[in-house]
Motif scaffolding. Structure first.
Motif, PDB file in Angstrom:
ATOM      1  N   LYS A 204       0.835  -1.209   0.000  1.00  0.00           N
ATOM      2  CA  LYS A 204       0.000   0.000   0.000  1.00  0.00           C
ATOM      3  C   LYS A 204       0.867   1.256   0.000  1.00  0.00           C
ATOM      4  CE  LYS A 204      -4.097  -1.800   2.444  1.00  0.00           C
ATOM      5  NZ  LYS A 204      -3.664  -3.128   2.889  1.00  0.00           N
ATOM      6  N   ALA A 205       1.909   1.257   0.808  1.00  0.00           N
ATOM      7  CA  ALA A 205       2.797   2.419   0.883  1.00  0.00           C
ATOM      8  C   ALA A 205       3.448   2.690  -0.467  1.00  0.00           C
ATOM      9  CB  ALA A 205       3.850   2.212   1.962  1.00  0.00           C
ATOM     10  N   GLU A 206       3.857   1.639  -1.161  1.00  0.00           N
ATOM     11  CA  GLU A 206       4.467   1.806  -2.487  1.00  0.00           C
ATOM     12  C   GLU A 206       3.472   2.404  -3.481  1.00  0.00           C
ATOM     13  OE1 GLU A 206       5.964  -1.956  -3.686  1.00  0.00           O
ATOM     14  OE2 GLU A 206       7.556  -2.021  -2.159  1.00  0.00           O
ATOM     15  N   MET A 207       2.222   1.946  -3.422  1.00  0.00           N
ATOM     16  CA  MET A 207       1.209   2.461  -4.343  1.00  0.00           C
ATOM     17  C   MET A 207       0.873   3.917  -4.041  1.00  0.00           C
ATOM     18  SD  MET A 207      -1.250  -0.896  -4.711  1.00  0.00           S
ATOM     19  CE  MET A 207      -2.169  -0.346  -6.160  1.00  0.00           C
ATOM     20  N   THR A 303      -0.988   0.698  10.233  1.00  0.00           N
ATOM     21  CA  THR A 303      -1.218   0.804   8.788  1.00  0.00           C
ATOM     22  C   THR A 303      -1.278   2.252   8.361  1.00  0.00           C
ATOM     23  OG1 THR A 303      -2.372  -1.315   8.641  1.00  0.00           O
ATOM     24  CG2 THR A 303      -2.848   0.295   6.930  1.00  0.00           C
ATOM     25  N   SER A 304      -1.970   3.066   9.138  1.00  0.00           N
ATOM     26  CA  SER A 304      -2.075   4.483   8.806  1.00  0.00           C
ATOM     27  C   SER A 304      -0.708   5.160   8.823  1.00  0.00           C
ATOM     28  CB  SER A 304      -3.030   5.182   9.782  1.00  0.00           C
ATOM     29  OG  SER A 304      -3.201   6.531   9.436  1.00  0.00           O
ATOM     30  N   GLU A 305       0.101   4.835   9.831  1.00  0.00           N
ATOM     31  CA  GLU A 305       1.429   5.434   9.940  1.00  0.00           C
ATOM     32  C   GLU A 305       2.343   4.994   8.796  1.00  0.00           C
ATOM     33  OE1 GLU A 305       5.179   5.675  13.121  1.00  0.00           O
ATOM     34  OE2 GLU A 305       3.271   4.757  13.701  1.00  0.00           O
ATOM     35  N   ARG A 306       2.291   3.726   8.437  1.00  0.00           N
ATOM     36  CA  ARG A 306       3.183   3.201   7.397  1.00  0.00           C
ATOM     37  C   ARG A 306       2.790   3.661   5.996  1.00  0.00           C
ATOM     38  NH1 ARG A 306       2.457  -2.768   9.887  1.00  0.00           N
ATOM     39  NH2 ARG A 306       3.985  -2.657  11.593  1.00  0.00           N
ATOM     40  N   THR A 307       1.484   3.872   5.772  1.00  0.00           N
ATOM     41  CA  THR A 307       1.002   4.134   4.418  1.00  0.00           C
ATOM     42  C   THR A 307       0.544   5.565   4.180  1.00  0.00           C
ATOM     43  OG1 THR A 307      -1.289   3.547   4.957  1.00  0.00           O
ATOM     44  CG2 THR A 307       0.188   1.750   4.294  1.00  0.00           C
TER      45      THR A 307
END
Length: 341
Positions: A204-207, A303-307
């Motif tokens: 998700k972070a990459e996208m 998830t929010s922090e990473r993405t």
């Protein structure tokens, strides 16, 4: 953080269509009672994986049944509908609900739906960009005509106008993205993404990073890029212990996955390998908020922090049981959301 419910109207083995749809309606009503921010509605044809064939129709019902919660489609499948017809429906729901409707659109799959609705395989393989372009013009311009490969018609007025001159800017639109091509297309229009429940935080972070790059290159302002409201789909199951929550899903979801996903038929006979239902359920339990309220809150926050994603659409009906689904949604609102403040 804005946490919503993702409603598939899943038909579990042994259930009828009416039971699945009733659970979908009740899920939305209970989601509002529980203080969730939104409910997101899926759309499928001819398969028990989800028995709602028209997300906008169900959205209309739920907007009438509720008073404050936002309602969105996740997603309306563009290759099997006319973009103008979908744009008209979106404008209608936006204006009559006081702006509570969001239109999510996607490319869908190479399913027999394309044959039944006379769209053809080309609508799936090449036609999505043209359909999205026409849809967005309809939602943003006062008059629209088209001379495209799939859609050609004389200029006509947009009625009703979703971007009312008195101040309304029209419904929000999001695009389901599963490939670099779909990320580039969403970014070119400045539209946020809906990312699937199978994706890891790293994926998700990459996208999101790629979307930001493409959006800036397409001319979006840094402010709008930073504020984009991407949505991450996932699964939620709240229990006192992680083992209890996972057991609930592992008992019910593999059977539903096998029953529902194996029913898909490709329009051209191509092979479509299916995930192992048990392994996929185990993966979802590892990726998403499945466990105690503290664990669920921590996973959403991580998830929010990473993405950089702050909107979630969480499937709460994984037990397949109406009472358990309602309790799951109530615990999400009462026990998990306060830990995210």
């Amino acid at each position: 953080m804005r946490v919503g419910a993702f409603v598939l109207a899943a038909q579990f083995p042994g259930q009828g269509h009416e039971e699945a749809l009733y659970r979908a309606v009740r899920s939305a009503e209970v989601a509002e009672e529980a203080g969730l921010a939104a409910v997101w509605l899926a759309e499928h044809h001819f398969v028990p994986y989800g028995v709602c064939p028209s997300a906008v129709t169900l959205a209309a019902l739920l907007l009438g049944r509720t008073r404050a919660i936002e309602v969105g489609t996740a997603v309306s499948v563009l290759p099997t509908t006319h973009p103008v017809a979908l744009g008209e429906q979106a404008a209608l729901l936006h204006l009559t609900s006081g702006g509570r409707f969001t239109l999510g659109v996607g490319r869908g799959g190479p399913w027999v739906d394309l044959e039944v609705f006379n769209s053809g395989l080309g609508a799936y393989e090449e036609g999505f960009p043209e359909s999205l372009e026409l849809l967005m013009r309809w939602l943003r311009e006062p008059r629209v005509g088209s001379d495209g490969e799939r859609f050609a018609f004389r200029e006509v007025p947009v009625v009703p106008r979703p971007d009312d001159p008195l101040g309304s800017t029209g419904p929000g639109v999001i695009v389901a993205c599963t490939s670099p091509a779909s990320v580039r297309l969403a970014a070119a229009h400045g539209l946020p993404m809906l990312l699937g429940m199978h994706s890891t935080d790293e994926e998700k972070a990459e996208m999101v990073a790629y979307w930001r790059k493409c959006a800036l290159e397409a001319g979006s302002s840094p402010e709008s890029v930073a504020a984009a409201g991407h949505v991450a789909a996932g699964v939620v199951q709240v229990a006192d212990r992680r083992e209890e929550a996972a057991e609930t899903l592992l008992k019910a979801m593999p059977g539903w996955f096998h029953y529902g996903l194996s029913a898909h038929v490709t329009v051209d006979g191509r092979a479509r390998p299916m995930r192992d239902p048990l392994a996929y359920t185990e993966l979802l339990c590892e990726l998403h908020p499945v466990g105690s309220p503290r664990l669920c809150a921590d996973r959403l926050a991580a998830t929010s922090e990473r993405t950089g994603i702050s909107r979630f659409a969480l499937l709460a009906e994984g037990s397949g049981d109406l009472a358990a689904t309602e309790e799951n949604l109530r615990r999400l609102g009462a026990d998990v959301l306060p830990l995210l403040v």
